[in-house]
Design an enzyme around this catalytic site. Structure first.
Site, PDB file in Angstrom:
ATOM      1  N   ASP A   1      60.905  55.139 133.080  1.00 36.03           N
ATOM      2  CA  ASP A   1      59.736  55.971 133.392  1.00 36.03           C
ATOM      3  C   ASP A   1      59.755  56.311 134.877  1.00 36.03           C
ATOM      4  OD1 ASP A   1      56.823  56.852 133.523  1.00 36.03           O
ATOM      5  OD2 ASP A   1      56.842  56.039 131.489  1.00 36.03           O
TER       6      ASP A   1
ATOM      7  N   VAL B   1      63.172  61.881 133.668  1.00 37.39           N
ATOM      8  CA  VAL B   1      64.017  62.433 132.612  1.00 37.39           C
ATOM      9  C   VAL B   1      64.513  63.847 132.914  1.00 37.39           C
ATOM     10  CG1 VAL B   1      63.082  61.017 130.733  1.00 37.39           C
ATOM     11  CG2 VAL B   1      62.011  63.245 131.260  1.00 37.39           C
TER      12      VAL B   1
ATOM     13  N   ASN C   1      60.859  59.917 124.477  1.00 36.85           N
ATOM     14  CA  ASN C   1      59.401  59.905 124.283  1.00 36.85           C
ATOM     15  C   ASN C   1      58.633  60.485 125.473  1.00 36.85           C
ATOM     16  OD1 ASN C   1      56.687  58.519 123.369  1.00 36.85           O
ATOM     17  ND2 ASN C   1      57.137  57.651 125.383  1.00 36.85           N
TER      18      ASN C   1
ATOM     19  N   TYR D   1      53.553  73.423 126.398  1.00 35.12           N
ATOM     20  CA  TYR D   1      53.680  72.155 125.673  1.00 35.12           C
ATOM     21  C   TYR D   1      54.180  72.394 124.250  1.00 35.12           C
ATOM     22  CZ  TYR D   1      52.340  67.553 123.797  1.00 35.12           C
ATOM     23  OH  TYR D   1      52.339  66.319 123.203  1.00 35.12           O
TER      24      TYR D   1
ATOM     25  N   LYS E   1      57.653  71.267 122.436  1.00 35.26           N
ATOM     26  CA  LYS E   1      57.653  70.397 121.261  1.00 35.26           C
ATOM     27  C   LYS E   1      58.287  71.082 120.050  1.00 35.26           C
ATOM     28  CE  LYS E   1      55.844  66.835 123.315  1.00 35.26           C
ATOM     29  NZ  LYS E   1      56.688  65.645 123.589  1.00 35.26           N
TER      30      LYS E   1
HETATM   31  N1  LIG Z   1      48.848  61.173 122.742  1.00 36.31           N
HETATM   32  C1  LIG Z   1      48.905  62.183 121.904  1.00 36.31           C
HETATM   33  O1  LIG Z   1      47.877  62.597 121.348  1.00 36.31           O
HETATM   34  C2  LIG Z   1      50.239  62.813 121.589  1.00 36.31           C
HETATM   35  C3  LIG Z   1      50.319  63.644 120.460  1.00 36.31           C
HETATM   36  C4  LIG Z   1      51.537  64.224 120.136  1.00 36.31           C
HETATM   37  C5  LIG Z   1      52.650  63.969 120.922  1.00 36.31           C
HETATM   38  N2  LIG Z   1      52.545  63.153 122.009  1.00 36.31           N
HETATM   39  C6  LIG Z   1      53.751  62.909 122.790  1.00 36.31           C
HETATM   40  O2  LIG Z   1      54.016  61.518 122.771  1.00 36.31           O
HETATM   41  C7  LIG Z   1      54.803  61.191 123.928  1.00 36.31           C
HETATM   42  C8  LIG Z   1      54.219  59.958 124.590  1.00 36.31           C
HETATM   43  O3  LIG Z   1      52.965  60.310 125.165  1.00 36.31           O
HETATM   44  P1  LIG Z   1      51.735  59.293 125.197  1.00 36.31           P
HETATM   45  O4  LIG Z   1      50.776  59.778 124.196  1.00 36.31           O
HETATM   46  O5  LIG Z   1      52.206  57.912 125.112  1.00 36.31           O
HETATM   47  O6  LIG Z   1      51.122  59.620 126.645  1.00 36.31           O
HETATM   48  P2  LIG Z   1      51.320  58.850 128.051  1.00 36.31           P
HETATM   49  O7  LIG Z   1      50.908  59.822 129.080  1.00 36.31           O
HETATM   50  O8  LIG Z   1      50.641  57.542 127.997  1.00 36.31           O
HETATM   51  O9  LIG Z   1      52.888  58.570 128.112  1.00 36.31           O
HETATM   52  C9  LIG Z   1      53.827  59.497 128.584  1.00 36.31           C
HETATM   53  C10 LIG Z   1      54.780  58.745 129.479  1.00 36.31           C
HETATM   54  O10 LIG Z   1      55.797  59.662 129.901  1.00 36.31           O
HETATM   55  C11 LIG Z   1      56.026  59.388 131.263  1.00 36.31           C
HETATM   56  N3  LIG Z   1      56.637  60.520 131.966  1.00 36.31           N
HETATM   57  C12 LIG Z   1      56.049  61.672 132.357  1.00 36.31           C
HETATM   58  N4  LIG Z   1      56.920  62.425 133.034  1.00 36.31           N
HETATM   59  C13 LIG Z   1      58.084  61.724 133.072  1.00 36.31           C
HETATM   60  C14 LIG Z   1      59.350  61.975 133.643  1.00 36.31           C
HETATM   61  N5  LIG Z   1      59.614  63.097 134.330  1.00 36.31           N
HETATM   62  N6  LIG Z   1      60.321  61.047 133.473  1.00 36.31           N
HETATM   63  C15 LIG Z   1      60.067  59.891 132.802  1.00 36.31           C
HETATM   64  N7  LIG Z   1      58.883  59.599 132.250  1.00 36.31           N
HETATM   65  C16 LIG Z   1      57.904  60.511 132.398  1.00 36.31           C
HETATM   66  C17 LIG Z   1      54.649  59.061 131.827  1.00 36.31           C
HETATM   67  O11 LIG Z   1      54.725  58.437 133.095  1.00 36.31           O
HETATM   68  C18 LIG Z   1      54.089  58.189 130.719  1.00 36.31           C
HETATM   69  O12 LIG Z   1      54.418  56.834 130.921  1.00 36.31           O
HETATM   70  C19 LIG Z   1      54.810  62.443 124.805  1.00 36.31           C
HETATM   71  O13 LIG Z   1      56.032  63.126 124.615  1.00 36.31           O
HETATM   72  C20 LIG Z   1      53.664  63.261 124.253  1.00 36.31           C
HETATM   73  O14 LIG Z   1      53.845  64.630 124.491  1.00 36.31           O
HETATM   74  C21 LIG Z   1      51.365  62.573 122.364  1.00 36.31           C
END
Ligand SMILES: NC(=O)c1ccc[n+]([C@@H]2O[C@H](COP(=O)([O-])OP(=O)(O)OC[C@H]3O[C@@H](n4cnc5c(N)ncnc54)[C@H](O)[C@@H]3O)[C@@H](O)[C@H]2O)c1
Length: 250
Positions: free
Chosen positions: A42, A69, A95, A160, A164
């Site tokens: 991360d 990433v 992720n 976004y 996705k």
């Molecule tokens: N929470 C939701 O409702 C939801 C729904 C659909 C999809 N998602 C997807 O699930 C995945 C996880 O998200 P989450 O819900 O746990 O939210 P979150 O914000 O808690 O986690 C996302 C993580 O990605 C990290 N991140 C951001 N930019 C980064 C980079 N450049 N390099 C490395 N890490 C980086 C953040 O620091 C964080 O720890 C994401 O891809 C998000 O788009 C989330």
């Protein structure tokens, strides 16, 4: 989390991007609890170190690594580290992701490129960099995290949603290209999940459109990822596992 066997993913080497918190941290807990040796990667170094320490305190094998990433150099450093530690990678969970909600008219090119660069290009770089190590791994599996806003449109989510949707295309092509190597590649399609990414969402986000009437707990996504990367999913590749409380049935 329901009781899990400590053996299904025994000694498998797993790298989870965005692993410092939210779903990524939950994936680390679940895969580690099933026996995997977990790397959480991360940009949130403090959170990531804390999360890895919490997993170790539970007796799991977890290490935090810094990784933006969207940086090819960072990916190379992570690959070198895992190559040195284990010489192989069995599980990659792409992720990491960000969201910025704005209309197409108001979106800036810089913000568009940042979202695509992290959410989609980040996963491409992950595959591109890690394929050689995944080939050395056994029954290797990749999960790319998409979203219900990939297959479905949503006002304010152009960048976004495009990133996705792109994850679904990347997943299908990667599954085809890597099938001969025995590497499976699937997409996870979450609906609303209770994590910091949507902490400021108004009106409960997608809860009103979700038949089960709530956001998912992160453990419910982690269970799906654990299934997809396990040998229980040995004939599943190139597809999407939708974990959305029924959102897409509407
Ligand atoms: N929470 C939701 O409702 C939801 C729904 C659909 C999809 N998602 C997807 O699930 C995945 C996880 O998200 P989450 O819900 O746990 O939210 P979150 O914000 O808690 O986690 C996302 C993580 O990605 C990290 N991140 C951001 N930019 C980064 C980079 N450049 N390099 C490395 N890490 C980086 C953040 O620091 C964080 O720890 C994401 O891809 C998000 O788009 C989330």
């Amino acid at each position: 989390m329901t009781d899990v066997s400590a053996t299904r993913l025994s000694n498998r080497i797993a790298l989870i991007t965005g692993g410092a918190r939210g779903q990524g941290a939950a994936h680390g807990l679940r895969l580690g609890s099933e026996g995997a040796i977990v790397y959480l990667a991360d940009v949130l170094d403090e959170d990531g170190e804390t999360t890895a320490a919490e997993l170790r305190a539970k007796g799991l094998d977890a290490t935090y690594l810094h990784l933006d990433v969207s940086s090819a150099d960072d990916w190379q450093a992570v690959r070198d580290r895992i190559q040195n530690d284990h010489g192989r990678l069995d599980i990659l969970v792409n992720n990491a992701g960000i969201v910025k909600v704005t209309t197409i008219e108001e979106e800036t090119l810089e913000a568009w490129n940042r979202t695509i660069g992290i959410n989609l290009t980040g996963a491409f770089l992950g595959l591109h960099t890690m394929i050689p190590l995944l080939r050395v791994g056994s029954n290797s599996a990749v999960v790319n995290t998409s979203s219900i806003f990939g297959p479905s449109g949503a006002v304010g989510y152009a960048a976004y949603g495009s990133s996705k949707s792109g994850m679904l295309g990347l997943t299908r092509t990667a599954a085809l290209e890597l099938a001969d190597d025995g590497i499976r590649v699937n997409a996870l399609v979450p609906g609303g999940v209770a994590t910091p990414i949507n902490a400021n969402e108004k009106s409960g986000g997608v809860i009103p459109e979700t038949p089960l009437g709530r956001r998912a707990d992160v453990s419910e996504l982690a269970a799906a990822v654990a299934f997809l990367v396990s040998d229980d999913a040995s004939f599943i590749t190139g597809t999407e596992l939708v974990v959305d409380g029924g959102f897409r049935t509407r």
